[in-house]
Design a protein around this motif. Structure first.
Motif, mmCIF file in Angstrom:
data_model
loop_
_atom_site.group_PDB
_atom_site.id
_atom_site.type_symbol
_atom_site.label_atom_id
_atom_site.label_comp_id
_atom_site.label_asym_id
_atom_site.label_seq_id
_atom_site.Cartn_x
_atom_site.Cartn_y
_atom_site.Cartn_z
ATOM 1 N N ALA A 67 0.840 -1.211 0.000
ATOM 2 C CA ALA A 67 0.000 0.000 0.000
ATOM 3 C C ALA A 67 0.868 1.252 0.000
ATOM 4 N N ASP A 68 1.904 1.247 0.833
ATOM 5 C CA ASP A 68 2.799 2.411 0.886
ATOM 6 C C ASP A 68 3.507 2.618 -0.457
ATOM 7 N N LEU A 69 3.945 1.519 -1.053
ATOM 8 C CA LEU A 69 4.644 1.629 -2.344
ATOM 9 C C LEU A 69 3.694 2.151 -3.429
ATOM 10 N N GLN A 70 2.442 1.742 -3.383
ATOM 11 C CA GLN A 70 1.470 2.256 -4.358
ATOM 12 C C GLN A 70 1.313 3.767 -4.205
ATOM 13 N N ASP A 71 1.243 4.229 -2.952
ATOM 14 C CA ASP A 71 1.150 5.677 -2.724
ATOM 15 C C ASP A 71 2.352 6.398 -3.331
ATOM 16 N N ILE A 72 3.534 5.822 -3.117
ATOM 17 C CA ILE A 72 4.750 6.465 -3.644
ATOM 18 C C ILE A 72 4.742 6.465 -5.168
ATOM 19 N N PHE A 80 -0.672 -6.884 -6.135
ATOM 20 C CA PHE A 80 -0.320 -6.997 -4.717
ATOM 21 C C PHE A 80 1.167 -7.314 -4.549
ATOM 22 N N ASN A 81 1.944 -7.106 -5.584
ATOM 23 C CA ASN A 81 3.334 -7.542 -5.572
ATOM 24 C C ASN A 81 4.259 -6.365 -5.238
ATOM 25 N N ALA A 82 4.741 -6.335 -4.005
ATOM 26 C CA ALA A 82 5.563 -5.209 -3.557
ATOM 27 C C ALA A 82 6.784 -5.014 -4.457
ATOM 28 N N ALA A 83 7.417 -6.114 -4.848
ATOM 29 C CA ALA A 83 8.622 -6.004 -5.673
ATOM 30 C C ALA A 83 8.312 -5.321 -7.005
ATOM 31 N N LYS A 84 7.131 -5.584 -7.548
ATOM 32 C CA LYS A 84 6.731 -4.949 -8.811
ATOM 33 C C LYS A 84 6.620 -3.438 -8.631
ATOM 34 N N PHE A 85 6.139 -3.020 -7.460
ATOM 35 C CA PHE A 85 5.982 -1.586 -7.250
ATOM 36 C C PHE A 85 7.320 -0.882 -7.061
ATOM 37 N N VAL A 86 8.283 -1.565 -6.462
ATOM 38 C CA VAL A 86 9.625 -0.979 -6.377
ATOM 39 C C VAL A 86 10.148 -0.729 -7.799
ATOM 40 N N GLU A 87 9.949 -1.727 -8.656
ATOM 41 C CA GLU A 87 10.380 -1.612 -10.062
ATOM 42 C C GLU A 87 9.648 -0.464 -10.764
ATOM 43 N N LEU A 88 8.339 -0.374 -10.570
ATOM 44 C CA LEU A 88 7.553 0.676 -11.235
ATOM 45 C C LEU A 88 7.940 2.069 -10.733
ATOM 46 N N ILE A 89 8.252 2.174 -9.440
ATOM 47 C CA ILE A 89 8.648 3.481 -8.890
ATOM 48 C C ILE A 89 9.927 3.964 -9.571
ATOM 49 N N HIS A 90 10.871 3.072 -9.723
ATOM 50 C CA HIS A 90 12.133 3.481 -10.354
ATOM 51 C C HIS A 90 11.940 3.786 -11.834
#
Lengths: 554, 341
Positions: free
Chosen positions: A32-37, A79-89
């Motif tokens: 959820a936090d990563l989605q916000d970011i 729901f994949n946190a690792a995917k969101f880290v990738e998308l943020i970058h």
């Protein structure tokens, strides 16, 4: 984490919102936090794209990324946190590109580029631990004390409506339909969110602008689906399995379904639709595949039981995924924006491995007794018999139309919609779309003058079809849509529904009944505005609401 | 009858009743809840959980499966524990590791058998088509299977080294033990075309998929097998988070599967440290144990990783001690003990 974007959000006396270790949808706090970011960095992309566009420069790949990124953050998508880290970058790199685009365009126009602050200047940390520490900077309610609750609620309405717009526009884009005006509106909305606008009237105007953009997105999606696969026609669909190897396809993406049908052609594997994929059977180019065998199961919230019992691979093409259970976790695949950590994902539309999985799994060992339902009453079909419909209304054979449509969900109050459909008088017609229909689409409603009383217009993605029918009927009767004998009973669950509601409001459609609960992010003052300005009504009980609708029409 | 509540790593609560005469494993199975286990005789540690509250009676068990320190910390073995009151337990595995049906038993054909370094073999099996399970090899990367010899005379558990697949292929690396019943079969009698009974998948040594932390694997000898399985799965999922592998052997010629490791390095952000304890040749890699290499790497790490450790009990204990002393929380260390058989 804090999230209150969907209908199932946690509610208590202290307020509404999922704020624990895990949301009601199964999304954990880290995700959820990563989605916000991610959304915050996308606001930064929008800040630059908006300014560049004013100078005549655009970056369609950046716009496309925003659609996809926003789509991943809808309820029950990824729901994949690792995917969101990738998308943020990835978003951060795209923001750098957008910045260069803007600054070059400014210099080319002999202007000094502005120094853009806020999300445009936010530097995401390189790893998970650092990103977690930054989550508060991107939280949806981070400035509530400064902006005030009404402004925060109106901003949330924009943010969540924007998610719906992006989802529809992404669906259309993958089939080759894009509208530059949608991208311009998305960029404008992102820029507005980034500059922390707090005037509620201005924010509501922006929300209505999004509603208009969403009409374009739905129109593009309709053009994409019908352009690729033909116009839906009335079709009888088997809803019980037949013996043989089997694949189940859920979600909304017709292109993925088509690719799966191609990958399994002549391989002795039957393809079944699930949930919102049911309307696929009514598209001529899809139903031409003889191995598109039928529909299996009900709406999305039943998937954990139904997927566990399905004896083959399952593909979730878009929303609405809920946590894959152990019994089928090894044989479920995700595609497009969808994701779950530890579940196989197909990113390249190559579904050969799904066909292979189907052949390696047992399949159905025997035929179930045959049962069918009829679907496929899209705009062309309904308007094709418009004369009959108009005559039936004029003769009094059809007293009223009820559009009972939208999402289903697990909340107990949702039996309202089946009660409503069952209680609707026999001289009324029920139009339906979305997966809420699974509560009543196997009931026998009979016919009026040869016309079925229950007309299934398709997915929630096909709300455009209903709007076109309403508009054309209004034209034929020489009245406005609000003067038609038509009532809208909308079931909402997530952010596509928020976008559709904004479209209805933007088009001036009044007296929409919405439920089973009102969005938690709308403050009492915002609800008052919607009630006073647009006649939006919360649900009562089905019988009373039917009576009130018929009384108003009379 | 006592109430037993088991909290899984991912937050699910599993409840069942237990008679005082039942082991907790049997009580769960009476309720059609199949918890991770292997030997069922207190020898392997596959069914170890933590006791949060309540009393149990522990029957005899091997200290390799449950050390005195672990027992003092509250850990128990489900196969050796009987409830003496209502119990609250915490599991080191996800709900996905809990079955709702008995462990499948299927037949598989031996299709390849070849040396894997000095003293170990690589075994490849092919599942037969089955009316209930089809022909696929479905398991969670890191799990093991129990193999029964063609004549039924011995059963042994081995970790799978390949990723789950639709071809029905199982790959295993097995250390040959002197005088071991299964090792004797592999050394003397095994032939391509043999049929073996496969009971599995089993085990809870699997990836914590929801954790976004980097993943570090510390393995000794054929403890490499489950790490290979997990890394292959990570590669198949195109997961780009950083991984490290510390692979230790006693002598250089005991290294194996280096071609697979090379492929994984090409596909993943994977840093590999090959560790040889007593190199007798010209060895340019790390000299020492994988635990020593881990300690060096942790001292300069910028982010706490999840640690997956597999091998002999001494390796597990040393890795846990080193990792904890470097600030890795106890619940971020996942282990699978290999015992000789």
């Amino acid at each position: 984490m804090f999230c209150y974007q969907c209908e199932q959000t946690y509610r208590s006396d202290e307020g509404a919102g999922c704020a624990g270790a895990k949301g009601m949808c199964g999304k954990d706090a880290a995700t959820a936090d990563l989605q916000d970011i991610l959304l915050y960095v996308c606001e930064g992309v929008g800040q630059y794209l908006h300014r560049a566009r004013q100078l005549g420069a655009t970056d369609i790949e950046a716009d496309r990324f925003i659609l996809f990124a926003f789509f991943t953050t809808l309820t029950n998508v990824n729901f994949n946190a690792a995917k969101f880290v990738e998308l943020i970058h990835q978003a951060s790199q795209i923001r750098d590109r957008a910045k260069a685009l803007y600054e070059n365009a400014a210099r080319a126009a002999a202007k000094i580029p502005q120094t853009v602050l806020g999300p445009a200047a936010f530097v995401p940390a390189s790893n998970m631990a650092g990103l977690s520490a930054q989550a508060s900077e991107a939280a949806v309610r981070k400035d509530a004390a400064i902006l005030g609750e009404d402004a925060v609620g109106a901003r949330a309405l924009i943010l969540y409506g924007l998610k719906g717009v992006c989802a529809y526009a992404h669906h259309a884009r993958v089939l080759g339909e894009e509208r530059d005006a949608i991208y311009a509106t998305v960029e404008h909305a992102l820029d507005m969110l980034a500059r922390e606008e707090r005037d509620v009237a201005t924010l509501l105007d922006e929300a209505l602008a999004l509603g208009r953009a969403n009409f374009l997105a739905m129109e593009a999606l309709d053009a994409a689906n019908t352009g690729a696969f033909g116009s839906p026609t009335p079709t009888s669909v088997r809803v019980t399995p037949i013996k043989g190897k089997a694949i189940l396809v859920s979600g909304h993406d017709l292109k993925d379904l088509h690719a799966i049908l191609e990958a399994t052609k002549d391989k002795g594997v039957n393809v079944y639709t699930h949930g919102e994929m049911l309307p696929a059977h009514s598209y001529p180019k899809l139903k031409a595949y003889p191995h598109l065998a039928g529909n299996y199961g009900g709406a999305w919230q039943d998937q954990q039981k139904e997927f566990a019992e399905f004896p083959g691979p399952i593909v979730m093409t878009s929303n609405c995924l809920i946590e894959p259970q152990p019994r089928y976790r090894g044989r479920i695949f995700t595609a497009g924006p969808v994701g779950w950590a530890g579940v196989r994902h197909i990113a390249d539309e190559n579904f050969a491995v799904v066909a292979q999985a189907a052949q390696a799994l047992p399949g159905f060992t025997e035929d179930a007794p045959e049962k069918t339902i009829t679907i496929g009453f899209g705009r062309d079909t309904v308007l094709g018999v418009a004369d009959k419909v108009i005559d039936a209304v004029k003769s009094g054979a059809i007293r009223h139309f009820f559009l009972v449509g939208g999402c289903d969900g697990a909340a107990p109050g949702r039996n309202y919609y089946s009660d409503f459909a069952d209680e609707a008088p026999e001289d009324t017609v029920i139009l339906t779309l979305g997966c809420g229909k699974y509560r009543f689409n196997k009931h026998d409603f009979g016919t009026i003058g040869g016309l079925p009383r229950l007309l299934d217009m398709g997915q929630c993605n096909d709300a455009y079809s209903a709007l076109v029918v309403a508009t054309k009927l209004a034209e034929a009767f020489g009245v406005g849509v609000n003067e038609l004998p038509l009532s809208l009973i909308v079931s909402w669950f997530e952010q596509k529904a928020a976008a559709v509601l904004l479209t209805l409001l933007a088009l001036g459609v009044r007296n929409v009944r919405i439920g089973p609960t009102l969005p938690a992010f709308l403050t009492p003052a915002l609800v008052d505005v919607l009630v006073e300005k647009f006649g939006v009504q919360p649900l009562g009980d089905a019988k009373s609401d039917i009576a009130a609708s018929l009384a108003r029409a009379a | 009858m006592y109430k037993v509540s088991l909290l899984t790593r991912d937050g699910a609560t599993i409840a069942f009743d237990a008679e005082p005469s039942d082991t907790l494993l049997d009580a769960a199975e009476r309720a059609s809840i199949y918890l991770p286990s292997s030997c069922r005789e207190g020898g392997c540690g596959a069914c170890r959980v933590a006791r949060a509250s309540g009393e149990v009676e522990l029957m005899s068990y091997s200290s390799a499966a449950l050390s005195e320190d672990e027992r003092m910390a509250g850990d128990i073995l489900l196969c050796r524990a009987r409830a003496r009151g209502d119990l609250a337990l915490r599991a080191p595995f996800d709900e996905a590791a809990v079955g709702s049906a008995p462990v499948p038993e299927r037949r598989a054909t031996l299709v390849a058998l070849e040396p894997a370094g000095s003293g170990a073999v690589r075994l490849q099996l092919q599942y037969e088509d089955d009316p209930t399970f089809g022909s696929a090899a479905q398991f969670a990367a890191g799990q093991f299977v129990e193999l029964t010899l063609p004549d039924g005379s011995a059963k042994r558990s081995y970790s799978l080294a390949n990723a789950p697949n639709w071809d029905g292929t199982l790959e295993l690396f097995i250390r040959l033990q002197p005088h071991g019943a299964f090792s004797n079969y592999l050394r003397d009698r095994a032939a391509v075309g043999d049929t073996l009974l496969v009971r599995g998948p089993q085990g809870q040594f699997t990836l914590d998929e929801a954790s976004p932390a980097p993943r570090w694997f510390v393995v000794g000898g054929t403890g490499l097998a489950p790490a290979l399985s997990m890394l292959r799965q990570i590669g198949e999922f195109a997961d780009q988070r950083p991984c490290r592998l510390f692979f230790g052997v006693n002598k250089v010629d005991e290294l194996f599967a280096l071609d697979v490791i090379d492929e994984l390095q090409a596909a993943l952000p994977l840093v590999v440290t090959l560790c040889v304890w007593k190199p007798e040749q010209d060895w340019r890699g790390f000299v020492g144990t994988p635990v020593a290499a881990l300690a060096q790497a942790l001292s300069s790490a910028t982010e706490r990783p999840d640690i997956y450790v597999c091998g002999p009990p001494a390796l597990i204990a040393a890795t846990e001690e080193t990792a904890r002393s470097c600030g890795v929380p106890h619940d971020r260390i996942f282990s699978e003990k290999f015992t000789a058989a």
